[in-house]
Structures are given as structure tokens and as C-alpha cells.
Write an enzyme that holds these catalytic residues in place. Structure first.
Site, PDB file in Angstrom:
ATOM      1  N   GLU A 121       0.809  -1.224   0.000  1.00 21.71           N
ATOM      2  CA  GLU A 121       0.000   0.000   0.000  1.00 21.71           C
ATOM      3  C   GLU A 121       0.838   1.268   0.000  1.00 21.71           C
ATOM      4  OE1 GLU A 121      -2.983  -0.136   3.067  1.00 21.71           O
ATOM      5  OE2 GLU A 121      -4.046  -1.756   2.085  1.00 21.71           O
ATOM      6  N   GLU A 143      -5.360  -8.662   0.747  1.00 23.93           N
ATOM      7  CA  GLU A 143      -6.031  -8.332   2.008  1.00 23.93           C
ATOM      8  C   GLU A 143      -7.508  -8.090   1.737  1.00 23.93           C
ATOM      9  OE1 GLU A 143      -4.538  -5.017   4.357  1.00 23.93           O
ATOM     10  OE2 GLU A 143      -2.469  -5.657   4.018  1.00 23.93           O
TER      11      GLU A 143
HETATM   12  C1  BGP Z   1      -4.401  -1.993   5.364  1.00 19.65           C
HETATM   13  C2  BGP Z   1      -3.045  -2.363   5.884  1.00 19.65           C
HETATM   14  C3  BGP Z   1      -3.064  -3.379   6.956  1.00 19.65           C
HETATM   15  C4  BGP Z   1      -4.221  -3.269   7.920  1.00 19.65           C
HETATM   16  C5  BGP Z   1      -5.534  -3.004   7.223  1.00 19.65           C
HETATM   17  C6  BGP Z   1      -6.660  -2.663   8.156  1.00 19.65           C
HETATM   18  O1  BGP Z   1      -4.357  -0.684   4.924  1.00 19.65           O
HETATM   19  O2  BGP Z   1      -2.223  -2.851   4.840  1.00 19.65           O
HETATM   20  O3  BGP Z   1      -1.812  -3.347   7.563  1.00 19.65           O
HETATM   21  O4  BGP Z   1      -3.943  -2.436   8.959  1.00 19.65           O
HETATM   22  O5  BGP Z   1      -5.407  -1.976   6.289  1.00 19.65           O
HETATM   23  O6  BGP Z   1      -6.592  -1.326   8.510  1.00 19.65           O
HETATM   24  P1  BGP Z   1      -6.918  -0.792   9.946  1.00 19.65           P
HETATM   25  O7  BGP Z   1      -5.966  -1.458  10.868  1.00 19.65           O
HETATM   26  O8  BGP Z   1      -6.741   0.678   9.868  1.00 19.65           O
HETATM   27  O9  BGP Z   1      -8.328  -1.168  10.204  1.00 19.65           O
END
Ligand code: BGP
Length: 474
Positions: A166, A375
Site C-alpha cells: 500500500e 487483504e
Molecule cells: C491496510 C493495511 C493493513 C491493515 C488493514 C486494516 O491498509 O495494509 O496493515 O492495517 O489496512 O486497517 P486498519 O488497521 O486501519 O483497520
């Protein structure tokens, strides 16, 4: 059994080093920018940090055993750069590399395909101090050396690699919104740092081709397809602007080595376009990925924005809670609106399974590359009941609906190689602490209190096991 998914489909789950490992200063690890950033009061929700996290560093065998019990085909995790090179570009820390070797061997021993992310935001703090991290071209060489070290060490064990996780998030939150390290709000610096990250990404991929010719590599991108708010042509144009500005600005460079022309013009007119040095375009073109990693959480809905629009920058460091939607945007291009057709999560993220199908199709028709969903998942306030039960039916519903759209996307012609849920165990949410849970495995720890870090299978654990066993059935 489900015929849509290929037999070798990678049913997986994902994590990131800083969010699970703990052991923040153990066995020679150097501090990362997140170790530094979370120590500054007010930067994260209740000051939570990853010093201990869910202590995967010491629980990795137990965690992999749970993955095996679930029948997971693939596990995506990240390597912490500052475990390998504690000061970023100096001496190699053999103990750090051995931790990942043990983890990889443990996975392979259970026939779980490792998918290694090279950079999930935890830059060695030493490089930030030495030369400003992503703002210096020196990082292209240093990142390359770190990657080459890992390619050489693990080329016979690891087939799938993710370069930068990301980039659109760590660059925008780090240099535009000051919510991530290094906490800057300067769009000129942001576009320069972003360009340098593109070069580093391309160089690492070019090196990979030489060292691991039969491996597969690509970046993971936080992809939110853009929708028009209405059928007013002004809104349709705004959505196209948003698609190019928020997505194409990265994806076009990864796949074609060039920035989208309209956005380049917009930035150039404002003195914000990055400095293109001789050889940059050739380097970008030499580092094309084998697949695109897509991290999918939500779509975005956009309306026309006049040039004199003013948006308030949000000072809050954690996400908005339910119902606190704030308009944001880029004057003259688009403004983001609430999509009233969609339900939201407890953190106000719009839930949109069909958007995943739309996004995968857009990527396929624009870039013609295989895709891996690296993800996707639901952050929620889970409740551990007295009898050690976590009834996360909402998570099952969420993932089931997204898997249905994957199946539809494959039927539409998308070359999808895998699906990694976020996440396997509960873990640290960068800005929201430990209360925002994503895992199939509940980890008993409070916001600020570590408790016993006991692992408890949630209801979704058994459900996803059946999904895997039936290759996407259920
Ligand atoms: C993405 C990241 C992850 C994870 C996920 C959930 O942007 O790659 O590392 O954190 O989001 O986000 P959050 O923890 O803000 O809910």
C-alpha cells in the site's frame, strides 16, 4: 466443491510484522519508524504500540499450527527490514534473518505457501534519521540491497513476493495527512517521496528477475474503485478523476512505467509533479510486476468539486467512528461523498462486496495481469464470551459475500491466483489499537493490557476451514 476456483487457488490469510510480532528490540532488531512514531504522545489510539503486539515472535509455532489446523494454503506476512539490517544499510543481523527462516520452514513443513511482503511500512528509523527515508534516492540502493539479500537467501523456499504494501497509503498518510510516520503535511514532498518509492519498487523487481527467474512478484495496492455520486456528467467526470488520481497514479506506473497524463498535468500546473531524472522512466519500465496484489476494503463515491472547494484536514489520528463521515477531496477534481446505498462497519468503512468484483474487472481490463487479493476483511469489536466462544457471524457474512464476488469475477474472466483475508490472528490496527479485531483467532489482550495473549478460535475459524476444504464452497 466449487468449480470456479482453480485447484491450486491460494486460500490464505495475511499479517504484517509490526502488527503481530512484538519483540521490538530482540535479537538485534533496530528500531523502525513505527517504534519511534508510536512513542510520540497522541499519535495512536490510547498510545498503543507494537512493542509486544500479539507476540507472534515467540508464538509463531503455535500460530502456524493453527494455520495448519485450518488447512490454510498460503500465509502472507512481512519481514521487518530493521531485523535484517538494524540500521537499514549497515551490517546484516543473522539472528533476524534466522527468525524468518524458521517461520518459513515451519510453514513449508505444513505445506503452507509463504507469501513474503518486503515492506509493510516499518522503515528502519536509522534511514529516516540518516537521509529522510523515502525522500532520498539513496533508499533505492538500500532497499535493493535488503531485497536482494532476502531473494538470495530464500529463493528456493519462497515463490511469491510482495514489494511495497500500500504505497498509496503509507505515502499519503505519511506525507500529506501526517497520520503515519514521518508525520509530514507537504504535498510537494509527498509526490517526490512517492516517485522515489516507485523507483525503489521497480529496481527491486528488476533484481528479482535476475535472482529468482521462476518466482512471482508484485506490489500490494489499497484499491478502492471510484463510483460517481449521481448520473450528473459532472459527477461521472469526478469519479474518473478520482479513479486516476487515487488509483491510476500508482497502478499505471507499476504496470506501464508511466503516470496518468491528466493527473500529471493537474499537478504540474500547481508545481507538484515529481522530478523525473534521466533514466527514471527506463527504470520504471524495467520493473513490471507478475501480478498485482489488491488490498480491498471499500469503494469510494465521488461528486464534482469546484476549484475553490476547501476541505478540512482531519486532525484526528484514528478513523472516524460510525456516522462521523467527513467530506474530503481535491479541489477541481472530486469530493468524496457518503454512499447511502451501503452499510458501514463500526469504523465507518463502507461494506461493498460487489465493489470487489468491479475493481478486479477494472484492473484486468486496464492492466491484463493476474491478481491476488492480498487483504480483505472486517474490523469489529469482537466479544470473548465466558465459555471461550466468539460468535463473529458478521465476519462470516462479510467474507462469504466477498468470496461470492470473487467467484463471479473469475467467471467474468479475472485471472485470480489467491485470496488472503486480513487477518489470521487479531493484531494491532496501526491507529486504532487492539480493539479493532480482524482475525479468525481471538488474542486475549486489552487495549493497553497484554493479559495472557491466549489464542482462541472464533466461529469464523471453522467456517473458513470449510471454505478451503471445499475450494470456495459453503
Ligand atoms: C491496510 C493495511 C493493513 C491493515 C488493514 C486494516 O491498509 O495494509 O496493515 O492495517 O489496512 O486497517 P486498519 O488497521 O486501519 O483497520
Amino acid at each position: 466443491h466449487n468449480d470456479a476456483f482453480p485447484n491450486n487457488f491460494l486460500w490464505g490469510s495475511a499479517s504484517a510484522a509490526y502488527q503481530i510480532e512484538g519483540g521490538w528490540n530482540e535479537e538485534g532488531k533496530g528500531p523502525s519508524v513505527w517504534d519511534h512514531f508510536t512513542r510520540i504522545p497522541g499519535n495512536t489510539f490510547k498510545g498503543t504500540n507494537g512493542d509486544v503486539a500479539v507476540d507472534h515472535y515467540h508464538h509463531y509455532k503455535e500460530d502456524v499450527a493453527l494455520m495448519a489446523e485450518m488447512g490454510l494454503k498460503a500465509y502472507r506476512f512481512s519481514i521487518a527490514w530493521s531485523r535484517i539490517f538494524p540500521d537499514g544499510n549497515g551490517a546484516l543481523n543473522e539472528q533476524g534473518i534466522q527468525f524468518y527462516e524458521r517461520l518459513i520452514d515451519e510453514l513449508l513443513g505444513h505445506e503452507i505457501e509463504p507469501i513474503v511482503t518486503l515492506y509493510h511500512w516499518d522503515l528502519p528509523q536509522a534511514l529516516q534519521d540518516q537521509y529522510g527515508g523515502w525522500e532520498s534516492r539513496q533508499i533505492i540502493e538500500d532497499f535493493n540491497r535488503y531485497c536482494v539479500t532476502l531473494f538470495e537467501r530464500f529463493k528456493d523456499k519462497v515463490k511469491y513476493w510482495v514489494t511495497l504494501n500500500e504505497q498509496n497509503v503509507f505515502i499519503r498518510l505519511g506525507y500529506e495527512e501526517a497520520k503515519h510516520p514521518p508525520g509530514v503535511t507537504d504535498r510537494k514532498r509527498m509526490y517526490e517521496a512517492n516517485h522515489i518509492a516507485n523507483l525503489a519498487n521497480a529496481k527491486a523487481i528488476a533484481s528479482f528477475r535476475e535472482i529468482v527467474p521462476d518466482g512471482k512478484i508484485g506490489p500490494s495496492f489499497a484499491y478502492g474503485p471510484a463510483y460517481p455520486y449521481s448520473n450528473d456528467p459532472g459527477d461521472v467526470l469526478a469519479a474518473e478523476n478520482a479513479e486516476e488520481y487515487l488509483n491510476g497514479w500508482w497502478l499505471d506506473v507499476y504496470c506501464d512505467g508511466e503516470y496518468p497524463k491528466t493527473i500529471w498535468k493537474y499537478l504540474e500546473q500547481r508545481g507538484l509533479s515529481p522530478t523525473l531524472e534521466e533514466g527514471d522512466t527506463a527504470l520504471l519500465k524495467s520493473g513490471k510486476p507478475d501480478f498485482l496484489g489488491v488490498n480491498y476494503y471499500q469503494t469510494g463515491t465521488f461528486a464534482e468539486s469546484p476549484l475553490n472547494d476547501v476541505f478540512q484536514s482531519s486532525k484526528e489520528n484514528h478513523d472516524g467512528k460510525k456516522g462521523q463521515f467527513k467530506e474530503s477531496g481535491i479541489a477541481g477534481l472530486f469530493k468524496r461523498k457518503r454512499n447511502n446505498t451501503l452499510e458501514t462497519t463500526d469504523w465507518d468503512w463502507e461494506i461493498d462486496p460487489i465493489g470487489l468484483r468491479i475493481g478486479l474487472r477494472r484492473i484486468t481490463s486496464r492492466y491484463r495481469l493476474p491478481v491476488m487479493v492480498t487483504e480483505n476483511g472486517l474490523g469489529a469489536f469482537d466479544k470473548l464470551e465466558k465459555n471461550n466462544v466468539v460468535q463473529d457471524d458478521y465476519r462470516i457474512d462479510y467474507i462469504r459475500q466477498h468470496i461470492e464476488q470473487l467467484q463471479a469475477a473469475i467467471t467474468d474472466g479475472v485471472d485470480l491466483i489467491g485470496y488472503c483475508t486480513w487477518s489470521f490472528t487479531d493484531l494491532l490496527s496501526w491507529l486504532n489499537g487492539y480493539q479493532k479485531r480482524y482475525g479468525f483467532i481471538y488474542v486475549d489482550r486489552d487495549e493497553t493490557d497484554e493479559k495472557d495473549l491466549r489464542r482462541v478460535k472464533k466461529k469464523s475459524f471453522d467456517w473458513y476451514r470449510t471454505v478451503i476444504a471445499t475450494n470456495g464452497g459453503n
